[in-house]
Design an enzyme around this catalytic site. Structure first.
Site, short mmCIF file in Angstrom:
data_model
loop_
_atom_site.label_atom_id
_atom_site.label_comp_id
_atom_site.label_asym_id
_atom_site.label_seq_id
_atom_site.Cartn_x
_atom_site.Cartn_y
_atom_site.Cartn_z
N PHE A 22 -10.90 57.75 9.57
CA PHE A 22 -9.47 57.40 9.57
C PHE A 22 -9.11 56.67 8.27
O PHE A 22 -9.90 55.86 7.79
CB PHE A 22 -9.18 56.51 10.78
CG PHE A 22 -7.73 56.31 11.04
CD1 PHE A 22 -6.95 57.34 11.57
CD2 PHE A 22 -7.11 55.10 10.75
CE1 PHE A 22 -5.60 57.16 11.81
CE2 PHE A 22 -5.76 54.92 10.99
CZ PHE A 22 -5.00 55.95 11.52
N ASP B 50 -16.66 53.55 14.70
CA ASP B 50 -15.28 53.38 15.15
C ASP B 50 -15.11 54.30 16.36
O ASP B 50 -15.16 55.53 16.23
CB ASP B 50 -14.32 53.75 14.02
CG ASP B 50 -12.85 53.56 14.42
OD1 ASP B 50 -12.55 53.53 15.63
OD2 ASP B 50 -12.01 53.47 13.50
N TYR C 46 -5.23 51.14 22.72
CA TYR C 46 -3.94 51.75 23.10
C TYR C 46 -4.02 53.25 23.32
O TYR C 46 -3.05 53.87 23.73
CB TYR C 46 -2.85 51.42 22.08
CG TYR C 46 -3.27 51.50 20.62
CD1 TYR C 46 -3.45 52.72 19.99
CD2 TYR C 46 -3.48 50.34 19.89
CE1 TYR C 46 -3.83 52.78 18.66
CE2 TYR C 46 -3.86 50.38 18.55
CZ TYR C 46 -4.04 51.61 17.94
OH TYR C 46 -4.43 51.66 16.63
N LYS C 47 -5.18 53.88 23.02
CA LYS C 47 -5.27 55.32 23.20
C LYS C 47 -5.75 55.63 24.63
O LYS C 47 -5.02 55.41 25.57
CB LYS C 47 -6.22 55.92 22.14
CG LYS C 47 -5.77 55.65 20.70
CD LYS C 47 -6.74 56.30 19.73
CE LYS C 47 -6.53 55.83 18.30
NZ LYS C 47 -5.30 56.31 17.69
N ARG D 22 -1.76 67.81 16.96
CA ARG D 22 -2.85 67.36 17.85
C ARG D 22 -2.36 67.35 19.30
O ARG D 22 -1.34 66.76 19.61
CB ARG D 22 -3.27 65.93 17.50
CG ARG D 22 -4.03 65.76 16.25
CD ARG D 22 -4.67 64.37 16.16
NE ARG D 22 -3.74 63.28 16.47
CZ ARG D 22 -4.05 61.99 16.36
NH1 ARG D 22 -5.26 61.63 15.99
NH2 ARG D 22 -3.17 61.05 16.63
#
Ligand SMILES: Cc1ncc(COP(=O)(O)O)c(C=O)c1O
Length: 398
Positions: A112, A184, A209-210, A358
């Site tokens: 990322f 990560d 939060y995912k 996505r």
């Protein structure tokens, strides 16, 4: 578990909306909505400062232990704090300090951007190993490890393609040259079973939060293997990581356990709201979630083969279930316009440049029928060409 079996445990205000962005922001668990009222009205409104002795002070590590149960970590190895990027800075700096004389960090080009930014800002040489854009360059990463390397840091699941690494071979190779490994797990935790202990991981970070459904901007978490904690220093020393917080001692004495990685006061309200989502995942179990996730991504791949590829879309995710993540990325030369046309039609994926759309069907609340509905809409958008009117739309968050 059938995909979507727990949909009624989440707040769904618009049953027509097909939400395929659980890999970016998970839905709101009903229990979190209820807890939010209690947190604000009773815990803050009534208990006031007394709340710190009624659960708030211990919250980061108590919640950390629950997250540990989802990622194969042991109690006392995870705490919740700050953002993923801050935690990455924190642990990567600690790793460099723990490996004096070594000034190289190895990563890949699938990582990322914020990870690249953070790892690149530490004064070390950052070796970014190129990939084919989809699959992790495992052999080249192993090749890049030498005696100068302090740290190997990778996203276990790549944010664009979803490619997911097998942890043990890379940890073994890093340890073989005396380096530490930092994962990560932002796109992994709550989506794919991971065994940090069995995978010989040293350090890890991830967001909440995912797939953990912790809420927008919910604090992130960090993991440090028990055996290493005493030798790792938190570069962001602060009173909450002190061995005796309320001694108010001017000298910083790090706490003995994972709490040494705290810095300042925990954001109790947003942090507490992570717990209901984590509890839901623990209730179902990671193996059941993964099995449902693979059924959802299998279905997306079938749609790609039958309908999207003939219409000019590409696949930017691995097919192999052994390395496939929880989301599938389809490409289109006008990906952003197609993404915006989907949003207009009540289908919510997200867009990652250059052309990737996505689709992240979170298995707790996404059904196979919803995937079919979304793909039917996508076919219709491609056939009608109505994405073209979104070419010049002005959007900030994609
Ligand atoms: C893999 C990965 N790492 C790091 C981040 C950044 O996280 P944060 O904003 O919590 O620092 C994200 C954000 O989406 C991500 O997907």
């Amino acid at each position: 578990m059938e995909p979507g079996a727990l949909a009624d445990r989440f707040v769904v205000t618009d049953p027509q909306l097909v939400y395929l962005d659980g890999n970016s922001l998970g839905r709101l668990p009903q229990a979190a909505a209820d807890l939010g009222v209690d947190l604000v009205a009773r815990q803050w409104g009534d208990r006031l400062i007394r709340g710190w002795n009624e659960g708030w002070f211990d919250l980061p590590e108590r919640l950390g232990d629950k997250i540990a149960g989802l990622i194969g970590a042991r109690p006392g190895e995870v705490t919740v704090a700050d953002s993923t990027t801050i935690n990455l800075h924190r642990l990567a700096t600690a790793a460099l300090t723990a490996r004096p004389g070594r000034r190289v960090i190895v990563t890949d080009d699938l990582n990322f951007p914020s990870d690249h930014h953070a790892l690149g800002a530490l004064g070390a040489e950052l070796r970014i190993i190129p990939s084919d854009g989809i699959h992790g360059p495992v052999d080249d990463l192993i090749e890049a490890l030498d005696d100068d390397v302090a740290l190997l840091s990778l996203s276990a699941t790549a944010y664009r393609s979803g490619y997911t690494y097998d942890l043990p071979p890379l940890a073994g190779a890093a340890h073989g040259v005396g380096a530490l490994v930092l994962w990560d797990l932002s796109h992994t935790a709550g989506s794919i079973p991971v065994d940090l202990t069995g995978g010989d991981a040293d350090l890890a970070v991830g967001c909440s939060y995912k797939y953990l459904n912790g809420g927008p901007g919910a604090p992130a978490w960090l993991y440090a293997r028990s055996e290493l904690q005493a030798n790792l220093l938190n570069p962001h020393a602060g009173w909450m990581g002190h061995a005796d917080v309320f001694s108010f001692s001017a000298e910083h004495v790090p706490a003995t356990g994972i709490r040494r990685f705290r810095t300042g006061t925990p954001p109790v309200v947003s942090m507490a709201l992570i717990e209901p989502g984590v509890d839901l995942i623990a209730e179902v179990g990671m193996e059941a979630i993964r099995a449902a996730s693979l059924r959802l991504t299998d279905r997306l791949l079938r749609w790609f083969d039958d309908e999207m590829e003939p219409r000019g879309m590409g696949l930017a995710s691995p097919r192999d279930p052994a390395v496939r993540g929880g989301h599938i990325t389809l490409t289109h030369p006008e990906g952003l316009a197609v993404d915006l046309a989907l949003l207009e039609a009540g289908v919510v994926p997200d867009f990652r440049p250059p052309g990737g759309i996505r689709f992240g069907p979170s298995p707790l609340y996404t059904t196979l029928d919803e995937v079919d509905r979304a793909m039917t809409v996508l076919v219709e958008i491609l056939d009608s060409g109505r994405w073209a009117k979104h070419r010049d739309d002005d959007v900030v968050v994609t």
